[in-house]
Design a protein around this motif. Structure first.
Motif, mmCIF file in Angstrom:
data_model
loop_
_atom_site.group_PDB
_atom_site.id
_atom_site.type_symbol
_atom_site.label_atom_id
_atom_site.label_comp_id
_atom_site.label_asym_id
_atom_site.label_seq_id
_atom_site.Cartn_x
_atom_site.Cartn_y
_atom_site.Cartn_z
ATOM 1 N N ALA A 88 25.024 38.442 31.315
ATOM 2 C CA ALA A 88 25.743 39.808 31.095
ATOM 3 C C ALA A 88 26.405 40.321 32.438
ATOM 4 C CB ALA A 88 24.863 40.789 30.454
ATOM 5 N N SER A 89 25.898 39.979 33.624
ATOM 6 C CA SER A 89 26.297 40.629 34.727
ATOM 7 C C SER A 89 26.761 39.698 36.079
ATOM 8 C CB SER A 89 25.117 41.524 35.342
ATOM 9 O OG SER A 89 23.995 40.717 35.662
ATOM 10 N N LEU A 90 26.253 38.693 36.193
ATOM 11 C CA LEU A 90 26.502 37.811 37.580
ATOM 12 C C LEU A 90 27.847 37.444 37.730
ATOM 13 C CD1 LEU A 90 23.239 36.116 38.516
ATOM 14 C CD2 LEU A 90 23.946 38.043 39.326
ATOM 15 N N HIS A 91 28.453 37.094 36.699
ATOM 16 C CA HIS A 91 30.053 36.588 36.776
ATOM 17 C C HIS A 91 30.783 37.660 37.275
ATOM 18 C CE1 HIS A 91 29.979 38.094 32.559
ATOM 19 N NE2 HIS A 91 31.212 37.904 32.644
ATOM 20 N N TYR A 92 30.501 38.819 36.751
ATOM 21 C CA TYR A 92 31.194 40.172 37.272
ATOM 22 C C TYR A 92 30.903 40.438 38.673
ATOM 23 C CZ TYR A 92 32.385 40.973 32.392
ATOM 24 O OH TYR A 92 32.648 41.000 31.279
ATOM 25 N N LEU A 93 29.757 39.930 39.049
ATOM 26 C CA LEU A 93 29.110 40.312 40.681
ATOM 27 C C LEU A 93 29.741 39.410 41.734
ATOM 28 C CD1 LEU A 93 25.860 42.269 39.632
ATOM 29 C CD2 LEU A 93 28.085 43.256 40.081
ATOM 30 N N VAL A 94 29.056 38.052 41.069
ATOM 31 C CA VAL A 94 29.217 37.040 42.399
ATOM 32 C C VAL A 94 30.582 36.495 42.422
ATOM 33 C CG1 VAL A 94 28.386 34.649 42.720
ATOM 34 C CG2 VAL A 94 26.760 36.241 41.635
ATOM 35 N N THR A 95 31.197 36.382 41.555
ATOM 36 C CA THR A 95 32.707 35.830 41.758
ATOM 37 C C THR A 95 33.728 36.660 42.747
ATOM 38 O OG1 THR A 95 32.579 34.864 39.611
ATOM 39 C CG2 THR A 95 34.823 34.898 40.429
ATOM 40 N N PRO A 96 33.488 37.814 42.265
ATOM 41 C CA PRO A 96 34.412 39.085 43.314
ATOM 42 C C PRO A 96 33.835 39.118 44.510
ATOM 43 C CG PRO A 96 34.114 40.039 41.027
ATOM 44 C CD PRO A 96 33.351 38.916 41.256
ATOM 45 N N ALA A 97 32.517 39.070 44.778
ATOM 46 C CA ALA A 97 31.861 38.810 46.051
ATOM 47 C C ALA A 97 32.212 37.641 46.719
ATOM 48 C CB ALA A 97 30.329 38.954 45.760
ATOM 49 N N ILE A 98 32.302 36.532 46.162
ATOM 50 C CA ILE A 98 32.603 35.402 47.179
ATOM 51 C C ILE A 98 34.333 35.348 47.407
ATOM 52 C CG2 ILE A 98 33.081 33.012 46.763
ATOM 53 C CD1 ILE A 98 30.308 32.553 45.582
ATOM 54 N N LEU A 99 34.964 36.171 46.349
ATOM 55 C CA LEU A 99 36.410 36.209 47.151
ATOM 56 C C LEU A 99 36.369 37.160 48.057
ATOM 57 C CD1 LEU A 99 38.407 36.727 43.535
ATOM 58 C CD2 LEU A 99 39.044 35.129 45.354
ATOM 59 N N VAL A 100 35.735 38.246 48.095
ATOM 60 C CA VAL A 100 35.886 39.200 49.264
ATOM 61 C C VAL A 100 35.303 38.534 50.460
ATOM 62 C CG1 VAL A 100 34.956 41.503 50.192
ATOM 63 C CG2 VAL A 100 35.517 41.154 47.745
ATOM 64 N N TRP A 101 34.467 37.658 50.230
ATOM 65 C CA TRP A 101 33.786 36.852 51.583
ATOM 66 C C TRP A 101 34.775 36.083 52.010
ATOM 67 C CZ3 TRP A 101 31.949 31.743 51.101
ATOM 68 C CH2 TRP A 101 31.470 30.871 52.383
ATOM 69 N N ILE A 102 35.453 35.229 51.163
ATOM 70 C CA ILE A 102 36.328 34.394 51.801
ATOM 71 C C ILE A 102 37.812 35.018 52.354
ATOM 72 C CG2 ILE A 102 38.209 32.428 51.113
ATOM 73 C CD1 ILE A 102 36.030 31.538 48.925
ATOM 74 N N PHE A 103 38.095 36.014 51.616
ATOM 75 C CA PHE A 103 39.211 36.778 52.123
ATOM 76 C C PHE A 103 39.037 37.509 53.607
ATOM 77 C CE2 PHE A 103 41.427 40.903 52.839
ATOM 78 C CZ PHE A 103 42.672 40.548 52.486
ATOM 79 N N ARG A 104 37.764 37.860 53.866
ATOM 80 C CA ARG A 104 37.367 38.307 55.341
ATOM 81 C C ARG A 104 36.812 37.382 56.028
ATOM 82 N NH1 ARG A 104 36.064 43.772 55.553
ATOM 83 N NH2 ARG A 104 34.924 43.543 57.124
ATOM 84 N N SER A 105 36.441 36.360 56.046
ATOM 85 C CA SER A 105 35.824 35.302 56.962
ATOM 86 C C SER A 105 36.328 33.924 56.818
ATOM 87 C CB SER A 105 34.368 35.181 56.518
ATOM 88 O OG SER A 105 33.776 34.884 55.537
ATOM 89 N N ARG A 106 37.061 33.673 55.755
ATOM 90 C CA ARG A 106 37.775 32.313 55.631
ATOM 91 C C ARG A 106 39.080 32.526 55.416
ATOM 92 N NH1 ARG A 106 33.456 31.780 57.539
ATOM 93 N NH2 ARG A 106 31.947 30.272 57.144
ATOM 94 N N THR A 107 39.812 33.420 55.938
ATOM 95 C CA THR A 107 41.188 33.913 55.439
ATOM 96 C C THR A 107 42.102 32.774 55.215
ATOM 97 O OG1 THR A 107 40.671 36.180 56.523
ATOM 98 C CG2 THR A 107 42.947 35.382 55.957
ATOM 99 N N VAL A 108 42.158 31.667 56.098
ATOM 100 C CA VAL A 108 43.220 30.741 56.104
ATOM 101 C C VAL A 108 42.889 29.817 54.739
ATOM 102 C CG1 VAL A 108 41.521 28.984 57.358
ATOM 103 C CG2 VAL A 108 43.977 28.678 57.358
#
Length: 337
Positions: A88-108
């Motif tokens: 019920a919850s993890l796909h709403y939390l983990v997917t955006p969190a990894i998107l933000v992580w890549i945006f901030r630390s793996r921008t290329v």
């Protein structure tokens, strides 16, 4: 003669990604995905037929893992309840969190990763539209499945209508089981963690997260095994199509960039907005004279001068040259008589 670039037009660099442009884009895609799930409800009888057909195929291929997992989750609350929270919850939390992580630390790598995820999501939406499928939990009781979300609903915020909050079951499409984007998104997260994590812990999570998600979607009777396999296949197709989507987006950006670059880029002799009227008039005169003058070393010369500043060197300040033929160049025409 080699091709020369137009003066004042420079290549526009790639626009730097900003969170205030990325966030609305992601929210727009997710809104389209959610709205598409609602609109693609289809006929319930066809959805049930599709679900039973998938179940028959799995039995023929000896792939029926849903029944034993569902019985285990139903019998053991210490497994069923965490599984329901997971679903019920993890796909709403983990997917955006990894998107933000890549945006901030793996921008290329962010743009390609985001495009892959969005392309696959739209492919999944096509699957919901063309193949509405009844999940195992909504089949008749004679097929032996138990809706664990309904069984353990008192422990969470969901009711008896999938993972939707209580009273909001009508806002979701319960017959959008094929493909399973729970598994597809989890696989995307696993690939991102494996490629860019760099530690043993992240690599272990990269393997565990999609694997556990696949077990959860089957044990909670929300998806068949073939739904999970289709979710992985959709991500594979999205990975193949993502470069073409990126190239198309780059072409569109380049097209608009070429049209707007001459306006946005200031060339020599261009006055920016807000300049005084006198400066604009001076530039207008200079631009008219530029068509009939020769530019050498940054200094303008007239047709009768061979080197820059020739007049200033031959005549004093404020002196004007005579109209005699000697002042004209050797190739200049004689004055009219």
């Amino acid at each position: 003669m080699p091709h020369a670039e137009t003066a004042g037009v420079e290549a526009t660099p790639r626009t730097r990604l900003r969170w205030w442009t990325e966030l609305p884009l992601i929210l727009l895609v997710y809104a389209c995905y959610s709205a598409g799930r609602l609109l693609a409800r289809g006929d319930v009888s066809h959805a049930v037929d599709h679900g039973l057909a998938i179940l028959d195929i799995e039995k023929a291929l000896y792939l029926n893992a849903e029944h034993p997992l569902n019985r285990l989750f139903t019998r053991e609350p210490w497994l069923g309840i965490p599984a329901d929270f997971w679903y019920a919850s993890l796909h709403y939390l983990v997917t955006p969190a990894i998107l933000v992580w890549i945006f901030r630390s793996r921008t290329v790598h962010y743009r390609a990763a985001r495009t892959w995820l969005m392309t696959s999501t739209f492919i999944g939406l096509i699957g919901f539209t063309l193949l509405p499928t009844c999940p195992p939990r909504l089949l008749a009781e004679s097929y032996g499945f138990v809706d664990t979300m309904a069984q353990y609903s008192s422990y969470g915020w969901w009711g008896g209508e999938a993972s939707a909050p209580r009273g909001m079951g009508g806002m979701t499409n319960q017959y959008a089981a094929m493909p399973s984007l729970h598994v597809g998104w989890a696989l995307w997260c696993g690939v991102m963690l494996w490629r860019y994590g760099g530690t043993r812990l992240t690599k272990a999570a990269a393997v565990a997260y999609p694997l556990i998600t696949t077990i959860v979607v089957m044990g909670t009777a929300n998806h068949y095994f073939l739904d999970a396999a289709a979710g992985a296949a959709v991500m594979g197709v999205g990975l193949l199509l993502a470069p073409y989507v990126l190239r198309t987006a780059d072409r569109v950006r380049a097209r608009f960039g070429v049209e707007t670059a001459p306006v946005a880029t200031a060339s020599a002799g261009t006055v920016t907005k807000g300049a005084p009227d006198s400066a604009r008039d001076t530039v207008a005169v200079a631009s008219d004279d530029a068509s009939s003058s020769i530019v050498s070393g940054g200094c303008q010369t007239s047709a009768g001068e061979r080197i820059p500043r020739q007049r200033e060197s031959r005549f004093g300040s404020g002196a004007e040259p005579s109209a005699s033929p000697q002042d004209a160049g050797d190739g200049a025409p004689a004055p009219a008589r």
